[in-house]
Design a protein around this motif. Structure first.
Motif, short mmCIF file in Angstrom:
data_model
loop_
_atom_site.label_atom_id
_atom_site.label_comp_id
_atom_site.label_asym_id
_atom_site.label_seq_id
_atom_site.Cartn_x
_atom_site.Cartn_y
_atom_site.Cartn_z
N UNK A 1 49.73 28.82 34.74
CA UNK A 1 50.76 29.57 34.05
C UNK A 1 50.25 30.48 32.95
N UNK A 2 48.94 30.72 32.88
CA UNK A 2 48.37 31.63 31.89
C UNK A 2 47.89 32.87 32.60
N UNK A 3 48.73 33.89 32.73
CA UNK A 3 48.35 35.08 33.49
C UNK A 3 47.07 35.71 32.96
N UNK A 4 46.15 35.96 33.86
CA UNK A 4 44.94 36.66 33.50
C UNK A 4 43.79 35.78 33.06
N UNK B 1 45.79 36.68 25.52
CA UNK B 1 46.15 35.70 26.56
C UNK B 1 45.64 34.32 26.19
N UNK B 2 44.47 34.25 25.58
CA UNK B 2 43.91 32.97 25.15
C UNK B 2 44.76 32.39 24.02
N UNK C 1 37.65 29.24 34.43
CA UNK C 1 36.51 29.14 33.49
C UNK C 1 37.00 29.37 32.06
N UNK C 2 37.86 30.36 31.84
CA UNK C 2 38.40 30.63 30.51
C UNK C 2 39.15 29.42 29.98
N UNK C 3 40.00 28.83 30.82
CA UNK C 3 40.78 27.67 30.40
C UNK C 3 39.89 26.46 30.14
N UNK C 4 38.82 26.31 30.91
CA UNK C 4 37.89 25.20 30.68
C UNK C 4 37.16 25.38 29.36
N UNK D 1 49.06 40.39 40.83
CA UNK D 1 47.85 40.68 41.58
C UNK D 1 46.64 39.91 41.10
N UNK D 2 46.72 39.19 40.01
CA UNK D 2 45.58 38.48 39.47
C UNK D 2 45.37 37.18 40.24
N UNK D 3 44.27 37.10 40.95
CA UNK D 3 44.01 35.91 41.76
C UNK D 3 43.40 34.78 40.95
#
Length: 103
Positions: free
Chosen positions: A28-31, A80-81, A35-38, A21-23
């Motif tokens: 491939x990094x759920x959640x 997750x990070x 912006x977090x990945x950047x 359900x996470x849009x």
């Protein structure tokens, strides 16, 4: 869908609805959001100084360097990070720990 089919979908242990359900899921990094990945990507780079780093933060993320480091600090405590960028997260955790010990 029949009511029986709906019940089967709800009780099926192989169905993980929370992960589906996470849009904001990216790469491939759920959640983790884009912006977090950047933030993790920029934090993992080596910079020649604070000027180029701060400019890249403002241009790529559209936030101040202070907001960037606040966001990064929150990500350091997010498992997750750690799964998405273990080297970067562990390096910054160590930096944070050393700075806190020096206070």
């Amino acid at each position: 869908m029949t009511e029986q089919g709906g019940e089967a979908a709800q009780t099926d242990p192989g169905t993980d609805t929370a992960a589906n359900t996470d849009t904001d899921t990216v790469g491939g990094s759920p959640g983790l959001s884009a912006q977090d990945l950047a933030v993790l990507d920029l934090a993992g780079r080596n910079w020649t100084g604070p000027g180029p780093r701060d400019r890249a933060i403002r241009e790529r993320l559209g936030i101040s360097p202070t907001a960037f480091f606040q966001h990064l600090n929150a990500l350091l405590d997010d498992p997750r990070a750690l799964r998405a960028a273990p080297t970067t997260v562990n390096r910054w955790r160590l930096t944070r720990q050393r700075r806190s010990e020096n206070r």
